[in-house]
Design an enzyme around this catalytic site. Structure first.
Site, short mmCIF file in Angstrom:
data_model
loop_
_atom_site.label_atom_id
_atom_site.label_comp_id
_atom_site.label_asym_id
_atom_site.label_seq_id
_atom_site.Cartn_x
_atom_site.Cartn_y
_atom_site.Cartn_z
CG HIS A 262 -13.75 -30.59 35.55
ND1 HIS A 262 -12.86 -30.09 36.79
CD2 HIS A 262 -13.96 -29.75 35.07
CE1 HIS A 262 -12.30 -28.79 36.43
NE2 HIS A 262 -12.97 -28.46 35.08
CG HIS B 5 -16.93 -24.86 35.15
ND1 HIS B 5 -16.48 -23.54 35.61
CD2 HIS B 5 -15.71 -25.77 34.47
CE1 HIS B 5 -15.19 -24.27 36.24
NE2 HIS B 5 -14.31 -25.25 35.32
CG HIS C 104 -9.25 -25.37 37.30
ND1 HIS C 104 -10.96 -26.05 38.32
CD2 HIS C 104 -10.52 -25.32 36.46
CE1 HIS C 104 -12.03 -25.80 37.67
NE2 HIS C 104 -11.94 -25.75 36.09
CD GLU D 23 -7.86 -25.46 32.25
OE1 GLU D 23 -8.87 -25.48 31.20
OE2 GLU D 23 -7.80 -24.76 33.44
CG ASP E 144 -13.44 -27.90 31.52
OD1 ASP E 144 -14.29 -27.38 32.45
OD2 ASP E 144 -12.45 -27.05 30.80
#
Length: 413
Positions: A55, A57, A210, A213, A309
């Protein structure tokens, strides 16, 4: 090539491991057969399959401070800051790729060879999708990348959000993403989950959402997601990421929920470093940790992996892609420093991540499997996590992608 005198994670004793043409060809007990003079001498260090980043980005990495820093440190200011970035900065495919490659080089240094990255599809120029799809192809012999169509601002809460998702899937994105807790209403959140599963079935794609969260014990989209996975028998291809609200659920509800989670076969990603940074921000005291129930999921036999992340972006200002640091944070926050947990903790950044990416069939140190492995300057899980032992060799499909000389300290007392 032969790696001689290595420990293989999960096995007793020392081994000599041979690989050729990108495949493991032979694994024998050390000393049983003569090895070539140019063999790599592991000297008792541990070999294991590579680390898996489940995970990240990559379209956002290294953008911290542009157009400004996230001063509150909250998830929602991070989203609004990223929205400013993508709507006020000229987005260029080459620049996005170079930032992402810089992050991948960092991850490669720390033993990562498999990566699943989310890419914002509510950035309507689709420069991010274009950049990461190109990078996925260009890097395939070095690091294997999966992409997720991630609707940062929601699917139903954005004009033509469904069309944006379909456009991303048509461009070759690997997984369908979502963010139901950020939709305008509970009804929109539920509808977005149903749409996500419909879209995944249409494109025969994996799912990585997601989910919940937020530090809100009433955010319960996970149960809807798990029910859909159970009904459609898609649990092994479905990942719920973050699920921070589970840390605020009452135990009675969680007991009921875990029955569904186990039946559904759904899988989990947690990003403890980023979640502990972002969550609990509006609490006074006691402050919530902002992470899901990592240990409870682990103990229940539900697959959970840990990821970074963010790397220096609007949501997390630091990070270098070192999953051992993420693991260290996770086992402390999750109260997983007991004897049994420490014997197997590397599963959280390796085999569990491989399961979430559905690459476990090609993952492992066995004759006939792809020669993907790392060599750590430690002998077992306990020693590696205690010392945060560096990766000194990383080989993917038989090609060395990173090699490091272990540091030697001289103590003058």
């Amino acid at each position: 090539m032969v790696i001689t005198g290595c420990r293989i994670r999960g096995k007793e004793g020392l081994y000599d491991v041979t690989y050729d043409n990108g495949v493991f060809t032979k694994i024998v007990v050390h000393g049983k057969e003569e090895v070539p003079k140019d063999a790599y001498r592991a000297d008792g260090r541990m070999m294991m399959p590579p680390f898996v980043e489940p995970h990240i980005h990559l379209d956002c990495v290294l953008t911290a401070g542009i157009p400004h820093y996230n001063m509150s440190g909250t998830l929602f200011e991070g989203i609004s800051t990223w929205h400013e970035y993508k709507t006020t900065q000229p987005l260029v495919v080459s620049e996005i790729k170079e930032r992402a490659k810089t992050a991948l080089r960092l991850m490669a240094e720390y033993g990562v060879q498999f990566v699943r990255t989310h890419v914002d599809v509510t950035e309507t120029s689709f420069k991010g999708v274009e950049a990461l799809e190109e990078l996925k192809e260009e890097m395939k012999d070095i690091i294997e990348i999966q992409t997720v169509a991630f609707p940062q601002n929601g699917i139903l809460s954005v004009r033509d959000g469904k069309k944006l998702m379909e456009k991303a899937m048509d461009m070759g994105v690997s997984c369908v993403g979502g963010i139901p807790h950020y939709e305008f209403s509970r009804e929109f959140g539920i509808e977005s989950i149903n749409y996500i599963f419909d879209l995944a079935e249409k494109y025969d794609a994996m799912i990585d959402v997601h989910c919940d969260e937020i530090d809100d014990g009433q955010s319960r989209f996970l149960e809807t997601m798990a029910t859909q996975a159970w009904q459609r028998e898609m649990g092994s291809r479905t990942v719920a990421a973050h699920t921070c609200a589970m840390g605020s659920y009452n135990d009675a509800y969680c007991s009921k929920l875990f029955r569904l989670l186990k039946e559904s076969g759904i899988r989990f990603n947690s990003c403890p470093s980023a979640s502990m940074h972002l969550q609990g921000r509006i609490d006074t005291y006691p402050k919530r940790r902002g992470i899901t129930r990592i240990k409870e999921l682990w103990d229940a036999g539900i697959n959970i992996a840990l990821g970074q992340d963010s790397i220096a972006d609007p949501w997390y200002p630091i990070g270098v892609g070192n999953l051992l640091r993420v693991l260290e944070m996770g086992i402390h926050a999750g109260h997983m420093t007991g004897y049994e947990d420490l014997q197997h903790c590397l599963d959280l950044i390796s085999i569990n991540g491989a399961r979430n990416l559905c690459v476990e069939e090609e993952y492992g140190i066995e004759a006939g499997k792809p020669a993907n492995f790392i060599l750590l300057d430690g002998k077992d899980d306990y020693e590696v996590i205690r010392y945060l032992s560096p990766v000194i060799l990383s080989v993917h499909n038989g090609n060395t992608i990173m090699e490091k000389t272990p540091a030697v300290a001289t103590i003058h007392f």
